[in-house]
Design a protein around this motif. Structure first.
Motif, short mmCIF file in Angstrom:
data_model
loop_
_atom_site.label_atom_id
_atom_site.label_comp_id
_atom_site.label_asym_id
_atom_site.label_seq_id
_atom_site.Cartn_x
_atom_site.Cartn_y
_atom_site.Cartn_z
N SER A 164 -6.22 -2.39 -13.33
CA SER A 164 -5.50 -3.19 -12.33
C SER A 164 -6.47 -3.93 -11.42
O SER A 164 -6.19 -5.03 -10.95
CB SER A 164 -4.60 -2.27 -11.50
N SER A 165 -7.63 -3.32 -11.17
CA SER A 165 -8.65 -3.97 -10.36
C SER A 165 -9.12 -5.27 -11.02
O SER A 165 -9.28 -6.30 -10.35
CB SER A 165 -9.84 -3.02 -10.15
N LEU A 166 -9.33 -5.23 -12.33
CA LEU A 166 -9.72 -6.45 -13.06
C LEU A 166 -8.63 -7.51 -12.98
O LEU A 166 -8.92 -8.70 -12.86
CB LEU A 166 -10.02 -6.11 -14.51
N PHE A 167 -7.38 -7.06 -13.03
CA PHE A 167 -6.26 -8.00 -12.93
C PHE A 167 -6.25 -8.71 -11.59
O PHE A 167 -6.12 -9.94 -11.52
CB PHE A 167 -4.94 -7.25 -13.15
N THR A 171 0.79 -1.24 0.00
CA THR A 171 0.00 0.00 0.00
C THR A 171 0.82 1.28 0.00
O THR A 171 0.33 2.32 -0.43
CB THR A 171 -0.92 0.03 1.23
N LEU A 172 2.07 1.24 0.48
CA LEU A 172 2.86 2.48 0.61
C LEU A 172 3.96 2.61 -0.42
O LEU A 172 4.13 3.66 -1.05
CB LEU A 172 3.45 2.58 2.02
N VAL A 173 4.74 1.56 -0.59
CA VAL A 173 5.91 1.67 -1.47
C VAL A 173 5.54 1.92 -2.93
O VAL A 173 6.13 2.80 -3.58
CB VAL A 173 6.80 0.43 -1.34
N PRO A 174 4.57 1.19 -3.53
CA PRO A 174 4.27 1.44 -4.95
C PRO A 174 3.84 2.88 -5.25
O PRO A 174 4.42 3.51 -6.14
CB PRO A 174 3.15 0.44 -5.25
N PRO A 175 2.85 3.45 -4.54
CA PRO A 175 2.49 4.84 -4.85
C PRO A 175 3.60 5.82 -4.52
O PRO A 175 3.75 6.86 -5.18
CB PRO A 175 1.24 5.10 -4.00
N TRP A 192 1.28 -2.86 -7.63
CA TRP A 192 2.22 -1.98 -8.32
C TRP A 192 1.61 -1.45 -9.62
O TRP A 192 1.82 -0.28 -9.98
CB TRP A 192 3.52 -2.74 -8.60
N LEU A 193 0.85 -2.29 -10.31
CA LEU A 193 0.18 -1.82 -11.52
C LEU A 193 -0.84 -0.74 -11.21
O LEU A 193 -1.01 0.23 -11.97
CB LEU A 193 -0.51 -3.00 -12.22
N ALA A 194 -1.53 -0.87 -10.07
CA ALA A 194 -2.51 0.14 -9.67
C ALA A 194 -1.84 1.48 -9.41
O ALA A 194 -2.35 2.53 -9.81
CB ALA A 194 -3.26 -0.33 -8.43
N ALA A 195 -0.68 1.44 -8.75
CA ALA A 195 0.05 2.69 -8.49
C ALA A 195 0.55 3.32 -9.78
O ALA A 195 0.61 4.54 -9.91
CB ALA A 195 1.22 2.42 -7.54
N LEU A 196 0.90 2.46 -10.75
CA LEU A 196 1.35 2.97 -12.05
C LEU A 196 0.18 3.51 -12.87
O LEU A 196 0.29 4.56 -13.51
CB LEU A 196 2.06 1.86 -12.82
N GLU A 197 -0.94 2.79 -12.84
CA GLU A 197 -2.10 3.18 -13.66
C GLU A 197 -2.79 4.43 -13.13
O GLU A 197 -3.22 5.29 -13.91
CB GLU A 197 -3.10 2.03 -13.70
#
Length: 280
Positions: A233-236, A78-82, A148-153
C-alpha cells in the motif's frame, strides 16, 4: 484562601488532563482493545465535515468549521479503516491521528511565529497554483484508497510489535515533522506574506530536493503505512503522490522560471531531485 487553592487545583488538574489526552505516547501505550469502534461517531463526523466543506467552498466557514473539515478527513484516513478491519482501535492509528494534525497545521504555526497571528495574508492569486479540480479529487480519492488498503494489508493491530521495534517509526515521524516545519519556515522567510516567493530558496531542506513540502507529505503517508506494516500500500500511495505532485510542480516550476529566470535554472541544475534525494 481555601477557594483560591481549590480553583488552582482544578486548573492544574484540567491542564494535566488536556496534556495527557494530546500526548501521542499516551495513545500509543494505552490499550483500547475493549473499545469497539462507534460507527455512528465516524458517520456523524463525515456528515459534519461535508457540511463544513460546503460552507468553506463558499467562503463562509469559521475557524472551528475549518478544523471540523480537517478532523473529519483525518478520522477517515487514520482511524476508521483500521477500526473497520480490526473491530477496535489501539496504538498507531491514535498516534497518527494527532501527528496528521500537527503536520498539516505547521503553516499556521509559521504565520504565528512571523506575524504574531494565525490569519492568512492577501497575495497575488497567480501563485495559487493547482491542477484542475477533477485531478485534485482523484488525488484525494487515491490517498483515501491507499489508507484503506494499508489497513486491509497490515496485520491486526494487536499483532504489531511494540517497544524497540518501533523506534524507526518514531525517527521517521520526527524527521517528517522537522522537514515539513523547516521547509515551510524557510519558504516563508524568502516570501512576501508567506505565499509569494521573492527569491529562490536554496537553504535547509531545499538543498536536497526542490519540493521538500510535498516530499514531507509523501514521507508522512509512507511512515503511517510502515507503522501498519503495509509495504504494498505504501508503494501505491507513493505512485498516487508522484502523479499528482509531479503535475503540480510542472505548473509551479514554469511560473518560477518565468519569475526568476536564470536563477531558478541554476538552482534546478544544482538540485536535480524533485522529491526523493538521489532517486527522483
Amino acid at each position: 484562601m481555601h477557594n483560591r487553592s481549590v480553583h488552582i487545583s482544578l486548573l492544574l488538574a484540567a491542564k494535566w488532563t488536556v496534556n495527557l489526552l494530546v500526548n501521542p505516547f499516551f495513545w500509543m501505550y494505552f490499550s483500547w482493545t475493549w473499545l469497539f469502534w462507534p460507527w455512528f461517531v465516524a458517520i456523524g463526523l463525515a456528515i459534519c465535515g461535508v457540511y463544513c466543506l460546503r460552507k468553506h467552498l463558499r467562503g463562509e466557514a469559521n475557524v472551528f468549521e475549518q478544523l471540523a473539515i480537517v478532523s473529519s478527513a483525518f478520522t477517515w484516513l487514520t482511524l476508521v479503516p483500521p477500526a473497520h478491519f480490526n473491530g477496535y482501535l489501539e496504538g498507531w492509528p491514535f498516534v497518527f491521528f494527532l501527528v496528521y494534525h500537527y503536520f498539516f497545521f505547521f503553516n499556521i504555526s509559521v504565520r504565528k511565529r512571523l506575524y504574531g497571528d494565525y490569519f492568512p495574508r492577501q497575495h497575488d492569486p497567480k501563485w495559487d497554483i493547482s491542477p484542475p479540480n477533477w485531478y485534485r479529487l482523484l488525488f484525494c480519492a487515491g490517498v483515501m484508497v491507499g489508507h484503506w488498503l494499508a489497513a486491509l494489508e497490515g496485520p491486526e493491530l494487536h499483532l504489531i510489535p511494540g517497544g524497540w521495534n518501533n523506534l524507526g517509526i518514531w525517527v521517521l515521524i520526527m524527521l517528517t515533522l522537522f522537514m515539513q516545519y523547516h521547509s515551510t519556515l524557510y519558504l516563508a522567510k524568502y516570501s512576501e506574506k508567506v505565499v509569494v516567493p521573492t527569491a529562490v530558496v536554496q537553504f535547509g531542506p531545499y538543498r536536497w530536493v526542490r519540493h521538500p513540502i510535498y516530499a514531507s507529505t509523501m514521507l508522512l503517508f509512507v511512515t503511517y503505512f510502515a507503522a501498519l506494516r503495509a509495504p504494498i500500500s505504501s508503494l501505491f500511495v507513493i505512485a498516487v503522490c508522484l502523479m499528482y505532485y509531479g503535475q503540480k510542480v510542472k505548473l509551479e516550476e514554469a511560473l518560477m522560471l518565468e519569475t526568476f529566470g536564470e536563477r531558478y535554472t541554476e538552482y534546478m541544475d544544482r538540485v536535480r531531485y524533485k522529491f526523493i534525494p538521489f532517486v527522483y
